[in-house]
Design a protein around this motif. Structure first.
Motif, PDB file in Angstrom:
ATOM      1  N   GLU A  24      47.842  57.586  40.301  1.00 53.19           N
ATOM      2  CA  GLU A  24      47.397  56.787  41.444  1.00 53.19           C
ATOM      3  C   GLU A  24      46.210  55.905  41.051  1.00 53.19           C
ATOM      4  OE1 GLU A  24      45.191  57.605  45.694  1.00 53.19           O
ATOM      5  OE2 GLU A  24      46.610  59.116  44.969  1.00 53.19           O
ATOM      6  N   MET A  25      45.259  56.474  40.310  1.00 51.89           N
ATOM      7  CA  MET A  25      44.094  55.699  39.873  1.00 51.89           C
ATOM      8  C   MET A  25      44.515  54.597  38.913  1.00 51.89           C
ATOM      9  SD  MET A  25      40.999  58.533  39.672  1.00 51.89           S
ATOM     10  CE  MET A  25      41.425  58.997  38.045  1.00 51.89           C
ATOM     11  N   ASN A  26      45.464  54.887  38.037  1.00 53.27           N
ATOM     12  CA  ASN A  26      45.945  53.863  37.108  1.00 53.27           C
ATOM     13  C   ASN A  26      46.573  52.699  37.863  1.00 53.27           C
ATOM     14  OD1 ASN A  26      45.101  54.971  34.711  1.00 53.27           O
ATOM     15  ND2 ASN A  26      47.038  55.964  34.265  1.00 53.27           N
ATOM     16  N   GLU A  27      47.328  52.994  38.907  1.00 53.03           N
ATOM     17  CA  GLU A  27      47.936  51.917  39.700  1.00 53.03           C
ATOM     18  C   GLU A  27      46.858  51.076  40.381  1.00 53.03           C
ATOM     19  OE1 GLU A  27      51.034  50.789  39.647  1.00 53.03           O
ATOM     20  OE2 GLU A  27      51.275  52.294  38.085  1.00 53.03           O
ATOM     21  N   LYS A  28      45.828  51.729  40.885  1.00 49.36           N
ATOM     22  CA  LYS A  28      44.733  50.981  41.507  1.00 49.36           C
ATOM     23  C   LYS A  28      44.002  50.137  40.461  1.00 49.36           C
ATOM     24  CE  LYS A  28      44.100  53.911  45.463  1.00 49.36           C
ATOM     25  NZ  LYS A  28      43.184  54.589  46.349  1.00 49.36           N
ATOM     26  N   CYS A  29      43.833  50.689  39.261  1.00 50.53           N
ATOM     27  CA  CYS A  29      43.187  49.934  38.182  1.00 50.53           C
ATOM     28  C   CYS A  29      44.040  48.737  37.773  1.00 50.53           C
ATOM     29  CB  CYS A  29      42.947  50.820  36.966  1.00 50.53           C
ATOM     30  SG  CYS A  29      41.599  51.982  37.191  1.00 50.53           S
ATOM     31  N   ARG A  30      45.335  48.900  37.805  1.00 47.67           N
ATOM     32  CA  ARG A  30      46.241  47.815  37.440  1.00 47.67           C
ATOM     33  C   ARG A  30      46.083  46.628  38.408  1.00 47.67           C
ATOM     34  NH1 ARG A  30      50.027  48.459  33.925  1.00 47.67           N
ATOM     35  NH2 ARG A  30      50.190  50.697  34.255  1.00 47.67           N
ATOM     36  N   GLU A  31      45.674  46.912  39.645  1.00 47.69           N
ATOM     37  CA  GLU A  31      45.504  45.854  40.655  1.00 47.69           C
ATOM     38  C   GLU A  31      44.172  45.122  40.529  1.00 47.69           C
ATOM     39  OE1 GLU A  31      46.078  47.873  44.372  1.00 47.69           O
ATOM     40  OE2 GLU A  31      48.150  48.392  43.890  1.00 47.69           O
ATOM     41  N   ILE A  32      43.209  45.714  39.838  1.00 47.48           N
ATOM     42  CA  ILE A  32      41.896  45.075  39.652  1.00 47.48           C
ATOM     43  C   ILE A  32      42.077  43.825  38.784  1.00 47.48           C
ATOM     44  CG2 ILE A  32      39.659  45.319  38.490  1.00 47.48           C
ATOM     45  CD1 ILE A  32      39.727  48.286  39.234  1.00 47.48           C
ATOM     46  N   ARG A  33      41.404  42.758  39.149  1.00 47.67           N
ATOM     47  CA  ARG A  33      41.450  41.521  38.372  1.00 47.67           C
ATOM     48  C   ARG A  33      40.031  41.103  38.003  1.00 47.67           C
ATOM     49  NH1 ARG A  33      45.796  43.035  38.193  1.00 47.67           N
ATOM     50  NH2 ARG A  33      47.751  42.015  38.694  1.00 47.67           N
ATOM     51  N   ALA A  34      39.873  40.669  36.760  1.00 45.63           N
ATOM     52  CA  ALA A  34      38.588  40.160  36.282  1.00 45.63           C
ATOM     53  C   ALA A  34      38.863  38.936  35.419  1.00 45.63           C
ATOM     54  CB  ALA A  34      37.859  41.230  35.474  1.00 45.63           C
ATOM     55  N   ASP A  84      33.840  42.906  30.447  1.00 51.44           N
ATOM     56  CA  ASP A  84      32.642  43.432  31.106  1.00 51.44           C
ATOM     57  C   ASP A  84      32.860  43.528  32.611  1.00 51.44           C
ATOM     58  OD1 ASP A  84      31.303  43.657  28.695  1.00 51.44           O
ATOM     59  OD2 ASP A  84      30.104  41.826  28.980  1.00 51.44           O
ATOM     60  N   GLN A  85      33.435  42.487  33.197  1.00 57.41           N
ATOM     61  CA  GLN A  85      33.711  42.501  34.632  1.00 57.41           C
ATOM     62  C   GLN A  85      34.724  43.590  34.987  1.00 57.41           C
ATOM     63  OE1 GLN A  85      34.876  38.707  36.257  1.00 57.41           O
ATOM     64  NE2 GLN A  85      33.174  37.647  35.280  1.00 57.41           N
ATOM     65  N   ALA A  86      35.757  43.739  34.165  1.00 53.69           N
ATOM     66  CA  ALA A  86      36.775  44.762  34.416  1.00 53.69           C
ATOM     67  C   ALA A  86      36.154  46.152  34.348  1.00 53.69           C
ATOM     68  CB  ALA A  86      37.922  44.632  33.417  1.00 53.69           C
ATOM     69  N   ARG A  87      35.291  46.386  33.349  1.00 52.82           N
ATOM     70  CA  ARG A  87      34.625  47.694  33.234  1.00 52.82           C
ATOM     71  C   ARG A  87      33.762  47.973  34.462  1.00 52.82           C
ATOM     72  NH1 ARG A  87      34.951  46.858  27.645  1.00 52.82           N
ATOM     73  NH2 ARG A  87      33.216  45.410  27.544  1.00 52.82           N
ATOM     74  N   GLU A  88      33.052  46.957  34.918  1.00 52.56           N
ATOM     75  CA  GLU A  88      32.186  47.124  36.087  1.00 52.56           C
ATOM     76  C   GLU A  88      33.024  47.437  37.334  1.00 52.56           C
ATOM     77  OE1 GLU A  88      29.256  44.336  38.718  1.00 52.56           O
ATOM     78  OE2 GLU A  88      29.088  44.165  36.546  1.00 52.56           O
ATOM     79  N   LYS A  89      34.093  46.676  37.540  1.00 50.77           N
ATOM     80  CA  LYS A  89      34.964  46.923  38.699  1.00 50.77           C
ATOM     81  C   LYS A  89      35.650  48.283  38.594  1.00 50.77           C
ATOM     82  CE  LYS A  89      35.841  42.091  39.787  1.00 50.77           C
ATOM     83  NZ  LYS A  89      36.859  41.046  39.990  1.00 50.77           N
ATOM     84  N   HIS A  90      36.058  48.653  37.391  1.00 49.25           N
ATOM     85  CA  HIS A  90      36.689  49.951  37.160  1.00 49.25           C
ATOM     86  C   HIS A  90      35.705  51.067  37.503  1.00 49.25           C
ATOM     87  CE1 HIS A  90      37.994  53.380  34.632  1.00 49.25           C
ATOM     88  NE2 HIS A  90      39.199  52.981  34.978  1.00 49.25           N
ATOM     89  N   SER A  91      34.481  50.928  37.047  1.00 46.65           N
ATOM     90  CA  SER A  91      33.449  51.922  37.316  1.00 46.65           C
ATOM     91  C   SER A  91      33.179  52.042  38.812  1.00 46.65           C
ATOM     92  CB  SER A  91      32.167  51.550  36.571  1.00 46.65           C
ATOM     93  OG  SER A  91      31.140  52.453  36.867  1.00 46.65           O
ATOM     94  N   GLU A  92      33.087  50.914  39.509  1.00 45.88           N
ATOM     95  CA  GLU A  92      32.862  50.924  40.948  1.00 45.88           C
ATOM     96  C   GLU A  92      34.002  51.636  41.673  1.00 45.88           C
ATOM     97  OE1 GLU A  92      32.407  46.818  41.981  1.00 45.88           O
ATOM     98  OE2 GLU A  92      30.421  46.673  41.052  1.00 45.88           O
ATOM     99  N   MET A  93      35.241  51.363  41.257  1.00 40.54           N
ATOM    100  CA  MET A  93      36.389  51.993  41.884  1.00 40.54           C
ATOM    101  C   MET A  93      36.369  53.498  41.639  1.00 40.54           C
ATOM    102  SD  MET A  93      40.396  52.291  41.330  1.00 40.54           S
ATOM    103  CE  MET A  93      39.953  52.886  39.773  1.00 40.54           C
ATOM    104  N   MET A  94      36.059  53.904  40.404  1.00 42.58           N
ATOM    105  CA  MET A  94      36.024  55.324  40.071  1.00 42.58           C
ATOM    106  C   MET A  94      34.935  56.037  40.869  1.00 42.58           C
ATOM    107  SD  MET A  94      38.501  55.893  38.086  1.00 42.58           S
ATOM    108  CE  MET A  94      38.133  57.512  37.448  1.00 42.58           C
ATOM    109  N   GLN A  95      33.780  55.393  41.033  1.00 43.03           N
ATOM    110  CA  GLN A  95      32.700  55.998  41.806  1.00 43.03           C
ATOM    111  C   GLN A  95      33.105  56.164  43.258  1.00 43.03           C
ATOM    112  OE1 GLN A  95      29.208  53.639  41.093  1.00 43.03           O
ATOM    113  NE2 GLN A  95      28.830  54.564  39.104  1.00 43.03           N
ATOM    114  N   SER A  96      33.819  55.184  43.800  1.00 40.47           N
ATOM    115  CA  SER A  96      34.251  55.308  45.193  1.00 40.47           C
ATOM    116  C   SER A  96      35.284  56.420  45.354  1.00 40.47           C
ATOM    117  CB  SER A  96      34.802  53.980  45.722  1.00 40.47           C
ATOM    118  OG  SER A  96      36.051  53.688  45.139  1.00 40.47           O
TER     119      SER A  96
END
Length: 124
Positions: A24-34, A84-96
């Motif tokens: 589920e997290m991988n699918e959400k990460c796949r939707e992140i765009r940077a 860098d942007q992808a890592r930041e967005k990924h980190s924010e999503m994981m924290q949430s």
């Protein structure tokens, strides 16, 4: 002895549940765009939250200059910015998703869980 087998079975069940969450997290990460850009937009790189390159746009003006080193530098700069942007967005999503718990990178565990869940899908 039977207690150990029961505990092992319980552990395997929990691993499958975790595997489902990882998918589920991988699918959400796949939707992140940077998007990273360089040279005032001459080079643009788009990646997703799994750090996969989705798009690369290079303005033809870069080619007309005939400077391969410039193009290489612009590409690296844009790619670094996108990652860098992808890592930041990924980190924010994981924290949430984890309630802001500090959890170290678990790429090895994530790969293992993905393999387990993929093997189960193949067996079905």
């Amino acid at each position: 002895m039977f207690s150990a087998i029961t505990n092992f079975g319980s552990m395997i069940k929990k691993m499958h549940q975790i595997g489902g969450k990882v998918k589920e997290m991988n699918e959400k990460c796949r939707e992140i765009r940077a998007i990273g850009t360089a040279g005032a937009g001459l080079v643009k790189i788009e990646v997703n939250g799994l750090y996969e390159i989705l798009d690369c746009t290079i303005d033809p003006a870069v080619f007309s200059q005939g400077d391969a080193e410039l193009l290489e530098d612009l590409f690296i700069t844009a790619m670094s910015e996108a990652m860098d942007q992808a890592r930041e967005k990924h980190s924010e999503m994981m924290q949430s998703l984890t309630g802001n718990l500090e959890i170290p990178e678990l790429d090895g565990l994530k790969d293992l869980i993905a393999k387990i869940t993929d093997d189960d899908a193949d067996d079905a």
